[in-house]
Design an enzyme around this catalytic site. Structure first.
Site, short mmCIF file in Angstrom:
data_model
loop_
_atom_site.label_atom_id
_atom_site.label_comp_id
_atom_site.label_asym_id
_atom_site.label_seq_id
_atom_site.Cartn_x
_atom_site.Cartn_y
_atom_site.Cartn_z
CB THR A 203 39.56 49.78 35.83
OG1 THR A 203 40.64 49.29 35.07
CG2 THR A 203 38.29 49.17 35.26
CG ASP A 204 43.71 51.45 32.65
OD1 ASP A 204 43.31 50.37 33.13
OD2 ASP A 204 44.93 51.69 32.48
CD GLU A 205 42.01 45.82 33.58
OE1 GLU A 205 41.43 44.82 33.18
OE2 GLU A 205 42.85 45.81 34.50
CE1 TYR B 127 37.61 44.87 37.93
CE2 TYR B 127 39.18 45.22 36.13
CZ TYR B 127 38.62 45.61 37.35
OH TYR B 127 39.07 46.76 37.96
CE LYS C 275 35.42 49.05 38.57
NZ LYS C 275 35.10 49.31 40.01
P1 NAD Z 1 40.49 44.57 46.12
O1 NAD Z 1 40.01 43.35 45.41
O2 NAD Z 1 41.83 44.56 46.78
O3 NAD Z 1 39.44 44.99 47.27
C1 NAD Z 1 38.06 45.00 47.05
C2 NAD Z 1 37.38 45.20 48.41
O4 NAD Z 1 35.95 45.23 48.19
C3 NAD Z 1 37.63 44.07 49.41
O5 NAD Z 1 37.89 44.59 50.69
C4 NAD Z 1 36.33 43.27 49.40
O6 NAD Z 1 36.07 42.62 50.65
C5 NAD Z 1 35.31 44.38 49.14
N1 NAD Z 1 34.07 43.89 48.51
C6 NAD Z 1 33.95 43.03 47.48
N2 NAD Z 1 32.65 42.81 47.21
C7 NAD Z 1 31.94 43.58 48.08
C8 NAD Z 1 30.55 43.82 48.29
N3 NAD Z 1 29.62 43.19 47.54
N4 NAD Z 1 30.17 44.66 49.27
C9 NAD Z 1 31.09 45.28 50.06
N5 NAD Z 1 32.43 45.08 49.91
C10 NAD Z 1 32.84 44.26 48.93
O7 NAD Z 1 40.36 45.73 45.05
P2 NAD Z 1 41.32 47.02 44.84
O8 NAD Z 1 42.50 46.60 44.05
O9 NAD Z 1 41.50 47.69 46.14
O10 NAD Z 1 40.39 47.89 43.88
C11 NAD Z 1 39.51 48.88 44.39
C12 NAD Z 1 38.74 49.50 43.24
O11 NAD Z 1 39.66 50.05 42.31
C13 NAD Z 1 37.90 48.48 42.45
O12 NAD Z 1 36.69 49.10 42.10
C14 NAD Z 1 38.73 48.20 41.22
O13 NAD Z 1 37.90 47.86 40.12
C15 NAD Z 1 39.41 49.54 41.01
N6 NAD Z 1 40.72 49.46 40.31
C16 NAD Z 1 41.73 48.72 40.82
C17 NAD Z 1 42.96 48.69 40.17
C18 NAD Z 1 44.15 47.91 40.69
O14 NAD Z 1 45.19 47.91 40.05
N7 NAD Z 1 44.06 47.27 41.84
C19 NAD Z 1 43.14 49.40 38.97
C20 NAD Z 1 42.06 50.13 38.48
C21 NAD Z 1 40.86 50.18 39.18
P1 TYD Z 2 47.09 41.87 36.77
O1 TYD Z 2 47.92 42.27 37.94
O2 TYD Z 2 46.19 40.68 36.90
O3 TYD Z 2 46.28 43.16 36.31
P2 TYD Z 2 45.39 43.40 34.98
O4 TYD Z 2 45.12 42.12 34.31
O5 TYD Z 2 44.14 43.96 35.58
O6 TYD Z 2 46.16 44.38 34.15
O7 TYD Z 2 48.06 41.59 35.55
C1 TYD Z 2 48.96 42.58 35.06
C2 TYD Z 2 49.63 42.01 33.84
O8 TYD Z 2 50.44 40.90 34.24
C3 TYD Z 2 48.65 41.46 32.81
O9 TYD Z 2 49.18 41.74 31.51
C4 TYD Z 2 48.64 39.98 33.07
C5 TYD Z 2 50.06 39.70 33.55
N1 TYD Z 2 50.20 38.56 34.51
C6 TYD Z 2 51.12 37.54 34.25
O10 TYD Z 2 51.84 37.56 33.23
N2 TYD Z 2 51.23 36.52 35.15
C7 TYD Z 2 50.46 36.47 36.27
O11 TYD Z 2 50.58 35.47 37.05
C8 TYD Z 2 49.54 37.53 36.54
C9 TYD Z 2 48.67 37.52 37.77
C10 TYD Z 2 49.45 38.57 35.62
#
Ligand code: NAD
Ligand code: TYD
Length: 359
Positions: free
Chosen positions: A132-134, A158, A162
């Site tokens: 992630t970019d975070e 989190y 990462k």
């Molecule tokens: P998500 O939370 O929707 O899904 C995570 C999946 O991992 C689930 O299916 C869960 O059951 C599985 N999981 C969790 N713990 C596990 C373990 N110990 N062993 C096996 N499986 C396990 O997450 P996502 O949004 O699909 O994100 C996927 C990846 O992308 C993550 O690594 C996250 O950090 C990264 N990411 C997500 C976003 C976003 O906006 N969603 C942005 C940047 C990076």
């Molecule tokens: P989120 O989807 O949790 O992603 P991230 O924190 O990983 O960027 O949140 C996106 C943005 O929205 C973040 O600035 C937090 C804000 N947010 C709210 O204002 N209200 C909410 O209920 C949630 C879940 C997020």
């Protein structure tokens, strides 16, 4: 020929598997623990010859090694993670176990596995770590976007977990020459996202006339990437990326949260106006800010654009419209994910009263 995907029952992993198979990719072995965020329904329609679900933990070394031995995949794509910042603030332990220790176990298992293969076969193997970019921390309004050279400065449990996993991946390249690739992407949105994250939470709350909880002043900025663009970029990195290299993936769509919420409200008013609810923007409620809330994320996508020719296809307006439409058209999926665990989370995070509103 096969690939091993971890966390493929989650939001991005499921989109990746669907896209991979649609593009004619090899069989997928999907190792997923099926936490609250994993949903078997996302891939239930796929035949087991195309996608086999193995329910288990990436931290289980015996299981991971037996999958590598039995299937001899060409690559591992690691999506498995605890992924929600707010949950990491309330309970960081699972983030340490899965994101750090779990990734460490995958790296160790792959290192062991590659040691058993012919060097030419091992040389073609790839371990792609999705991050992630975070990890880069928070930007001010005029700061330059994150490049692959930006120093790590994670601010939440989190993002710290990462960041630790990214460091391990990097170290396994330099120390053991493991053929790794790391991608750091911005906030994803699109079909199948669990409605604890901003966009699906706001869509579903606004649809049924519930409050829209905006943290603080709502002027925090995220760089939104449609999940279909993201998974296409991951395929490109797998195909053409250079081992040991990091690729930032962004959507060229920086938006303050209030702008995102306003757009969602106007799309829903246009598609399904409800006189009992009225204009949905009136549902916005500013609630106390998230502790340590990062102000701005922004990706500089120059490397992946120049070296691999990647550009996002979705602009934010068309991507958000498609996403809102998907949630409207998939009421059964929505009903299923709004289970007991979901309601418990909403009650815990947004306070008493909200839980009952979900009944
Ligand atoms: P998500 O939370 O929707 O899904 C995570 C999946 O991992 C689930 O299916 C869960 O059951 C599985 N999981 C969790 N713990 C596990 C373990 N110990 N062993 C096996 N499986 C396990 O997450 P996502 O949004 O699909 O994100 C996927 C990846 O992308 C993550 O690594 C996250 O950090 C990264 N990411 C997500 C976003 C976003 O906006 N969603 C942005 C940047 C990076
Ligand atoms: P989120 O989807 O949790 O992603 P991230 O924190 O990983 O960027 O949140 C996106 C943005 O929205 C973040 O600035 C937090 C804000 N947010 C709210 O204002 N209200 C909410 O209920 C949630 C879940 C997020």
């Amino acid at each position: 020929m096969s690939i091993l995907v971890t966390g493929g029952a989650g939001f991005i992993g499921a989109n990746f598997i669907l896209n991979w198979l649609k593009a004619g990719g090899d069989k997928v072995i999907n190792l997923d623990k099926l936490t609250y965020a994993g949903n078997k329904m996302n891939l239930a329609h796929l035949p087991s010859e195309s996608c086999e679900l193995v329910v288990g933990d990436i931290g289980d070394d015996k299981l991971v090694r037996s999958l590598l031995m039995d299937h001899k995949p060409d690559c591992v794509v690691n999506f498995a993670a605890e992924s929600h910042v707010d949950r990491s603030i309330l309970g960081p332990a699972d983030f340490i176990n899965t994101n750090i220790v779990g990734t460490f176990n995958l790296l160790e298992s792959v290192r062991w596995h590659l040691g058993q293969l012919e060097p030419a076969v091992a040389g073609r193997f790839r371990f792609l770590h999705v991050s992630t970019d975070e990890v880069y921390g928070s930007l001010g309004p005029d700061d330059h976007s994150f490049t692959e050279e930006t120093a790590y400065a994670p601010n939440s449990p989190y993002s710290a977990s990462k960041a630790a996993s990214d460091h391990l991946v990097r170290a396994y390249f330099h120390t053991y020459h493991l053929p790794v690739l790391t991608t750091n992407c911005s906030n994803n949105y699109g079909p199948y996202q669990f409605p604890e994250k901003l966009i699906p939470l706001m869509i579903l709350n606004a649809l049924s006339g519930r409050e829209l909880p905006v943290y603080g002043d709502g002027r925090q900025v995220r760089d939104w990437l449609h999940v279909e663009d993201h998974v296409r970029a991951i395929r490109l990195v797998l195909e053409k990326g250079e081992p040991g290299r990091v690729y930032n993936i962004g959507g060229r769509a920086e938006k303050p949260n209030m702008e995102v919420v306003t757009l969602i409200c106007s799309l829903l008013d246009e598609m399904v106006f409800d006189p009992k609810i009225g204009p949905r923007l009136n549902l916005v409620k500013h609630v106390p800010d998230r502790p340590g809330h990062d102000r701005r994320y922004s990706i500089d996508p120059t490397r992946i654009s120049k070296e691999l020719g990647f550009e996002p296809k979705y602009d934010f307006a068309s991507g958000l419209r498609q996403t809102v439409r998907w949630y409207l058209d998939n009421a059964e999926w929505v009903k299923n994910v709004q289970s007991g665990e979901y309601r418990r989370w909403i009650g815990r995070q947004y306070g008493a009263g909200t839980e009952e509103n979900h009944e």
